[in-house]
Design a protein around this motif. Sequence first.
Motif, short mmCIF file in Angstrom:
data_model
loop_
_atom_site.label_atom_id
_atom_site.label_comp_id
_atom_site.label_asym_id
_atom_site.label_seq_id
_atom_site.Cartn_x
_atom_site.Cartn_y
_atom_site.Cartn_z
N ARG A 25 20.81 -25.17 -2.07
CA ARG A 25 20.82 -26.81 -1.16
C ARG A 25 22.29 -27.09 0.24
O ARG A 25 22.90 -26.36 -0.52
N GLU A 66 9.34 -34.36 6.30
CA GLU A 66 10.01 -34.36 5.21
C GLU A 66 8.79 -33.55 4.01
O GLU A 66 8.35 -33.90 3.62
N LYS A 68 9.14 -32.56 -0.28
CA LYS A 68 9.74 -32.51 -1.33
C LYS A 68 9.51 -32.26 -2.20
O LYS A 68 7.74 -31.90 -2.37
N TYR A 72 14.30 -29.10 -4.18
CA TYR A 72 14.83 -28.99 -3.16
C TYR A 72 13.85 -29.90 -2.15
O TYR A 72 13.08 -30.68 -2.55
N THR A 73 14.44 -30.46 -1.24
CA THR A 73 14.12 -31.48 -0.36
C THR A 73 14.89 -30.56 0.67
O THR A 73 15.60 -30.18 1.08
N VAL A 74 13.13 -30.79 2.03
CA VAL A 74 13.74 -29.58 2.72
C VAL A 74 13.52 -31.15 4.43
O VAL A 74 12.51 -31.71 4.15
N TYR A 75 14.67 -31.03 4.76
CA TYR A 75 14.51 -31.76 7.09
C TYR A 75 14.09 -31.23 7.94
O TYR A 75 14.26 -29.54 8.22
N TYR A 96 20.78 -36.97 6.90
CA TYR A 96 20.32 -36.19 5.48
C TYR A 96 21.74 -34.61 5.52
O TYR A 96 21.36 -34.41 4.18
N SER A 99 23.46 -35.36 2.65
CA SER A 99 22.83 -35.28 1.11
C SER A 99 22.66 -34.23 0.98
O SER A 99 23.85 -33.18 1.52
N ASP A 100 22.04 -33.80 -0.48
CA ASP A 100 21.84 -32.24 -0.78
C ASP A 100 20.60 -31.60 -0.33
O ASP A 100 20.61 -30.35 -1.24
N ALA A 101 20.15 -31.56 0.81
CA ALA A 101 18.62 -31.71 1.66
C ALA A 101 19.14 -30.13 2.76
O ALA A 101 19.61 -29.91 2.90
#
Length: 149
Positions: A25, A66, A68, A72-75, A96, A99-101
């Motif tokens: 993350r 994005e 989701k 995990y979330t990935v940009y 972003y 954030s913890d993305a």
Amino acid sequence: MKQFITHSASETTALGELFAKDCRRGDVLAFFGGLGMGKTSFMKGLVKGLGISADVTSPTFSLVNEYKGEKYTVYHFDMYRISTWEDLYSTGFFDYLESDAILACEWSENIENALPEDAVYIRIQRGALENDRVIDIGRGEEFYEDFGD
Ligand SMILES: Nc1ncnc2c1ncn2[C@@H]1O[C@H](COP(=O)(O)OP(=O)(O)OP(=O)(O)O)[C@@H](O)[C@H]1O
Ligand SMILES: [Mg+2]
């Protein structure tokens, strides 16, 4: 730094999927390598490896996609058209970043000065044969120690 050689797009995707295990993350993944080198192919595997089912494409018009998942979330950015700090701010990159993305940036050549010190560098270059790709992966300082620039 680690070096890999792939011989097809599907091998590059498989490498991305394996690499997901080393992803944490808050990581910033900085892709270097020109048109059609395989950045998006790698990202398809990476996103899958993070347990996210999403349609992964170059964010050419949206600038950022994005994805989701449960963990995990990935940009996923395409920095191809980014040339000023103002452009970069408008993508949401700095928001972003806090954030913890996981942030992944195609065309990191264009935002090199904005990358955090501990970014993961993924450099893809053409190999000896048409479909060969030489892929160097290293975290921040470790990458530069091996390349000396
Ligand atoms: N070893 C390889 N790894 C990845 N792609 C390969 C390889 N050999 C051939 N290719 C071809 O190269 C192209 C890579 O496309 P991809 O969209 O992944 O690149 P990209 O670096 O994201 O390009 P762009 O800068 O346009 O976003 C595909 O057409 C793929 O079939
Ligand atoms: Mg791409």
